[in-house]
Scaffold this motif. Structure first.
Motif, PDB file in Angstrom:
ATOM      1  N   MET A 170       0.840  -1.206   0.000  1.00 58.11           N
ATOM      2  CA  MET A 170       0.000   0.000   0.000  1.00 58.11           C
ATOM      3  C   MET A 170       0.874   1.254   0.000  1.00 58.11           C
ATOM      4  SD  MET A 170      -2.390   1.445   2.977  1.00 58.11           S
ATOM      5  CE  MET A 170      -3.079  -0.159   3.350  1.00 58.11           C
ATOM      6  N   LYS A 171       0.539   2.171  -0.900  1.00 62.48           N
ATOM      7  CA  LYS A 171       1.338   3.398  -0.995  1.00 62.48           C
ATOM      8  C   LYS A 171       0.498   4.619  -0.599  1.00 62.48           C
ATOM      9  CE  LYS A 171       4.572   1.795  -4.506  1.00 62.48           C
ATOM     10  NZ  LYS A 171       3.970   0.463  -4.808  1.00 62.48           N
ATOM     11  N   ILE A 172       1.058   5.420   0.292  1.00 56.52           N
ATOM     12  CA  ILE A 172       0.354   6.617   0.767  1.00 56.52           C
ATOM     13  C   ILE A 172       1.207   7.851   0.462  1.00 56.52           C
ATOM     14  CG2 ILE A 172      -0.620   7.805   2.787  1.00 56.52           C
ATOM     15  CD1 ILE A 172      -2.132   5.248   2.298  1.00 56.52           C
ATOM     16  N   LEU A 173       0.566   8.829  -0.170  1.00 57.84           N
ATOM     17  CA  LEU A 173       1.217  10.126  -0.376  1.00 57.84           C
ATOM     18  C   LEU A 173       0.824  11.012   0.803  1.00 57.84           C
ATOM     19  CD1 LEU A 173       2.678  12.144  -2.420  1.00 57.84           C
ATOM     20  CD2 LEU A 173       0.374  12.780  -3.129  1.00 57.84           C
ATOM     21  N   GLY A 174       1.798  11.656   1.428  1.00 60.66           N
ATOM     22  CA  GLY A 174       1.515  12.500   2.590  1.00 60.66           C
ATOM     23  C   GLY A 174       1.906  13.944   2.343  1.00 60.66           C
ATOM     24  N   ILE A 175       1.066  14.852   2.827  1.00 61.49           N
ATOM     25  CA  ILE A 175       1.316  16.290   2.653  1.00 61.49           C
ATOM     26  C   ILE A 175       1.188  16.987   4.003  1.00 61.49           C
ATOM     27  CG2 ILE A 175       0.432  18.427   1.598  1.00 61.49           C
ATOM     28  CD1 ILE A 175      -0.544  16.713  -0.764  1.00 61.49           C
ATOM     29  N   GLU A 176       2.179  17.810   4.324  1.00 58.55           N
ATOM     30  CA  GLU A 176       2.183  18.514   5.618  1.00 58.55           C
ATOM     31  C   GLU A 176       2.500  19.993   5.391  1.00 58.55           C
ATOM     32  OE1 GLU A 176       2.074  18.343   9.080  1.00 58.55           O
ATOM     33  OE2 GLU A 176       3.103  20.283   9.172  1.00 58.55           O
ATOM     34  N   THR A 177       1.564  20.874   5.766  1.00 61.78           N
ATOM     35  CA  THR A 177       1.798  22.325   5.624  1.00 61.78           C
ATOM     36  C   THR A 177       1.246  23.062   6.842  1.00 61.78           C
ATOM     37  OG1 THR A 177      -0.314  22.750   4.508  1.00 61.78           O
ATOM     38  CG2 THR A 177       1.555  22.253   3.083  1.00 61.78           C
ATOM     39  N   SER A 178       1.376  22.481   8.036  1.00 57.88           N
ATOM     40  CA  SER A 178       0.679  23.094   9.177  1.00 57.88           C
ATOM     41  C   SER A 178       1.359  24.345   9.717  1.00 57.88           C
ATOM     42  CB  SER A 178       0.503  22.074  10.299  1.00 57.88           C
ATOM     43  OG  SER A 178       1.755  21.725  10.830  1.00 57.88           O
ATOM     44  N   CYS A 179       2.678  24.458   9.521  1.00 63.01           N
ATOM     45  CA  CYS A 179       3.359  25.620  10.100  1.00 63.01           C
ATOM     46  C   CYS A 179       4.379  26.170   9.111  1.00 63.01           C
ATOM     47  CB  CYS A 179       3.973  25.230  11.433  1.00 63.01           C
ATOM     48  SG  CYS A 179       4.513  26.645  12.386  1.00 63.01           S
ATOM     49  N   ASP A 180       5.656  26.055   9.394  1.00 60.85           N
ATOM     50  CA  ASP A 180       6.654  26.670   8.509  1.00 60.85           C
ATOM     51  C   ASP A 180       7.504  25.651   7.761  1.00 60.85           C
ATOM     52  OD1 ASP A 180       7.912  25.849  10.809  1.00 60.85           O
ATOM     53  OD2 ASP A 180       9.229  27.585  10.949  1.00 60.85           O
ATOM     54  N   GLU A 181       7.026  24.400   7.702  1.00 61.52           N
ATOM     55  CA  GLU A 181       7.698  23.406   6.879  1.00 61.52           C
ATOM     56  C   GLU A 181       6.711  22.891   5.828  1.00 61.52           C
ATOM     57  OE1 GLU A 181      11.172  23.150   9.498  1.00 61.52           O
ATOM     58  OE2 GLU A 181       9.165  22.749  10.208  1.00 61.52           O
ATOM     59  N   THR A 182       7.141  22.926   4.566  1.00 61.74           N
ATOM     60  CA  THR A 182       6.342  22.267   3.538  1.00 61.74           C
ATOM     61  C   THR A 182       6.970  20.894   3.374  1.00 61.74           C
ATOM     62  OG1 THR A 182       6.349  24.410   2.418  1.00 61.74           O
ATOM     63  CG2 THR A 182       5.300  22.579   1.263  1.00 61.74           C
ATOM     64  N   SER A 183       6.168  19.842   3.515  1.00 55.23           N
ATOM     65  CA  SER A 183       6.760  18.515   3.417  1.00 55.23           C
ATOM     66  C   SER A 183       5.848  17.564   2.653  1.00 55.23           C
ATOM     67  CB  SER A 183       7.052  17.972   4.820  1.00 55.23           C
ATOM     68  OG  SER A 183       7.656  16.702   4.740  1.00 55.23           O
ATOM     69  N   VAL A 184       6.467  16.720   1.835  1.00 57.20           N
ATOM     70  CA  VAL A 184       5.736  15.716   1.060  1.00 57.20           C
ATOM     71  C   VAL A 184       6.488  14.394   1.184  1.00 57.20           C
ATOM     72  CG1 VAL A 184       4.870  15.051  -1.217  1.00 57.20           C
ATOM     73  CG2 VAL A 184       4.944  17.472  -0.585  1.00 57.20           C
ATOM     74  N   ALA A 185       5.754  13.321   1.430  1.00 52.24           N
ATOM     75  CA  ALA A 185       6.388  12.012   1.585  1.00 52.24           C
ATOM     76  C   ALA A 185       5.610  10.956   0.819  1.00 52.24           C
ATOM     77  CB  ALA A 185       6.468  11.641   3.057  1.00 52.24           C
ATOM     78  N   VAL A 186       6.322   9.891   0.461  1.00 57.78           N
ATOM     79  CA  VAL A 186       5.668   8.713  -0.112  1.00 57.78           C
ATOM     80  C   VAL A 186       6.059   7.520   0.750  1.00 57.78           C
ATOM     81  CG1 VAL A 186       5.371   7.234  -2.126  1.00 57.78           C
ATOM     82  CG2 VAL A 186       5.773   9.689  -2.444  1.00 57.78           C
ATOM     83  N   LEU A 187       5.038   6.813   1.220  1.00 56.97           N
ATOM     84  CA  LEU A 187       5.244   5.666   2.094  1.00 56.97           C
ATOM     85  C   LEU A 187       4.780   4.410   1.356  1.00 56.97           C
ATOM     86  CD1 LEU A 187       5.797   5.206   5.300  1.00 56.97           C
ATOM     87  CD2 LEU A 187       3.327   4.938   5.411  1.00 56.97           C
ATOM     88  N   ASP A 188       5.612   3.372   1.379  1.00 54.94           N
ATOM     89  CA  ASP A 188       5.223   2.094   0.795  1.00 54.94           C
ATOM     90  C   ASP A 188       5.115   1.094   1.938  1.00 54.94           C
ATOM     91  OD1 ASP A 188       4.695  -0.075  -0.735  1.00 54.94           O
ATOM     92  OD2 ASP A 188       6.650  -0.154  -1.733  1.00 54.94           O
TER      93      ASP A 188
END
Lengths: 335, 220
Positions: A1-19
């Motif tokens: 299972m692959k999940i794309l994750g997006i985080e923009t709650s404060c001062d870090e823009t972050s994107v991850a892919v989890l397998d």
């Protein structure tokens, strides 16, 4: 299972892919322009997320060599955090989920910090006691299972991370305060000055850090800024030690009282080297196993959001496209 | 060519569909938090009637000026929608959208006003014979009294916002709408296509300055 994750709650823009449980990529773009203001300026944060999120998602898919069509679910932080910043990531994720017909997984950022531990410690299992320490939170949480949290103690005023930031501001050390105070404290003497350690009478598992910051402020006013500059390493070490004493004592006492044999650290302050070493040391004495995330997963990141999204996906806890960003989301008002 | 248009620059959350230059449909709802919570379901409703996401060729979005939060919700959603199939995101100036809406009922020169905050508004005068240019609109940003000084009620004021001012009497409350966004995007496709870039930002217009700002540690 692959999940794309997006985080923009404060001062870090972050994107991850989890397998499954493996992080294929975890990109973090930190917004450095806030440093000149001594804290995060919400409007600037929102604007920066807006500029780079699209490219960061492209880069994350490229680097992980995963096609968007192979992604099973889209996880995104919905709170807590800055409203405008959260909305950029959440709106993008909603659009993406709709157009790809993939499930949307709205993630509680705080739960994400706890789940970060499973990235480094796949062997970790429930239940455990968690000390959550960040710029917004200081809580002792009994974690019975995923999504099953009981908050046993909390800060009644400032969060521990906030106490670090405020000290750095008083001592003119820059922003963010946590890593700077940690670094200077390593070459300072913790016994240089005795700062107050607050004990909360009605609930000994609660914390208070606002008096500590005031004590530092008065001390610096009384002795002058030159003196403070000269003794900054010792002041940082002494100040940090006061925070550590309370965090470590309360947490270990709670663990013993509740007969918890597993202790988990989470949140940005879990990156503090003194906290990691002191809690490890004392836990060993009491036969308690300690877990903390690697430094990369202590600070805000999308890998932990993806990891939480995975658990939501497995439980079919999909989000509707009408979910809101919730700036003051907590573990208690979430479910 | 099929274009979805999105306008969330005001508290009117509006989406529209244009197929081969013809307006097919519009769905709009006015209200607080409408864009953040209902935008996707409005688009879903819009498409369900006549078309699928696979048949869409471009996403057009009202780019500003307007509510910062609203603009960001619209543009972020547009980028997310477009990302899946690498569609272009076409930025349509909000003033041109409002002009297009107003031209359906107003047959004279007119002043468009979009409120910023307090007594500040963006404004532009639209000549009957010369529609606003799609890629260079000279938009003013002034307090109500200065705007009134400038135009002296010579032309009707059109505004989506509540303008509380002794002198300025908007003749009609009109909102920018998603179908007009899509229609303008179709009309000016090539110009707008050249502006479709990943780091596209809303047209904030009034430069944001950090003044009297007190640091406060945020949660997270």
């Amino acid at each position: 299972m692959k999940i794309l994750g997006i985080e923009t709650s404060c001062d870090e823009t972050s994107v991850a892919v989890l397998d499954d449980k493996t992080v294929l990529v975890n990109l973090v773009s930190s917004q450095l322009m806030h440093q000149q203001y001594g804290g995060v300026v919400p409007e600037l944060a929102s604007r920066e997320h807006m500029r780079i999120l699209d490219s960061l998602v492209t880069e994350a898919l490229d680097k992980s060599q995963v096609e968007l069509t192979d992604i099973d679910g889209i996880a995104v932080t919905r709170g807590p955090g800055l409203m405008g910043a959260l909305l950029v990531g959440l709106s993008f994720a909603k659009g993406l989920a709709f157009a790809t017909e993939k499930p949307l997984l709205g993630v509680n950022h705080v739960e994400g910090h706890i789940m970060a531990n499973f990235l480094d410690h796949p062997e970790l299992d429930y239940p455990f006691l968690c000390l959550l320490v960040s710029g917004g939170h200081t809580q002792i949480i009994f974690v019975k299972d995923f999504h099953d949290y009981t908050i046993l103690g909390r800060s009644i005023d400032d969060a521990a991370g906030e106490a670090f930031d405020k000290a750095a501001r008083i001592l003119n050390l820059g922003y963010p305060g946590g890593p700077i105070v940690d670094r200077l404290a390593r070459i300072g003497k913790p016994e240089f000055y005795h700062f107050p350690r607050a004990n909360i009478k009605d609930n000994p598992t609660n914390f208070s850090f606002s008096g500590l910051k005031t004590a530092l402020l008065y001390l610096v006013r009384q002795k002058g800024s030159e003196w403070a500059e000269k003794h900054k390493n010792d002041l940082c070490a002494s100040y940090q030690e006061a925070i550590m004493d309370v965090l470590v004592t309360n947490t270990i006492e709670t663990a013993i009282q509740r007969e918890c044999r597993k202790l988990v650290l989470a949140g940005g302050v879990a990156a503090n080297s003194r906290l990691r070493s002191r809690i490890s040391e004392i836990s060993m004495q009491y036969g308690i196993s300690v877990y903390f995330p690697s430094l990369e997963y202590c600070t805000d990141n999308a890998a932990m959001i993806s990891r939480t999204g995975r658990e939501l996906y497995i439980r079919q806890l999909f989000s509707s496209s009408s979910i809101s960003a919730v700036p003051n989301l907590t573990l208690e008002n979430d479910f | 060519m099929n274009i979805v248009g999105i306008d969330t620059s005001t508290n009117n959350c509006s989406v529209g569909l244009v197929c081969n230059g013809r307006i097919v449909d519009r769905i709009a709802r006015i209200g607080r938090s409408m864009a953040s919570e209902q935008l996707i379901s409005l688009i879903d409703e819009l498409l369900k009637k006549s078309i699928t996401m696979e048949e869409i060729d471009a996403i057009a979005v009202s780019i500003g000026p307007g509510s910062y939060t609203g603009l960001r919700i619209g543009l972020s959603t547009a980028k997310g929608l477009a990302f899946a199939r690498k569609l272009p995101v076409l930025p349509v100036p909000t003033m041109a959208v409002l002009e297009s809406v107003a031209r359906q009922t107003i047959d004279s020169d007119m002043v468009l006003m979009i409120k910023s905050h307090r007594d500040l508004a963006y404004h532009v005068c639209c000549r009957k014979e010369h529609p606003l240019s799609i890629d260079s609109i000279d938009i003013g940003y002034d307090i109500f009294s200065d705007i009134h000084q400038r135009y002296q009620n010579q032309h009707p004021y059109i505004s989506p916002s509540e303008i509380v001012d002794a002198d300025i009497k908007p003749v009609e409350t009109l909102y920018p709408e998603g179908d007009h966004v899509a229609w303008l995007a179709h009309q000016h496709y090539q110009v707008l296509l050249s502006q479709s870039v990943p780091d596209l930002e809303p047209l904030y217009l009034s430069e944001f300055e950090v003044k009297n700002w007190k640091p406060k540690t945020e949660s997270g």
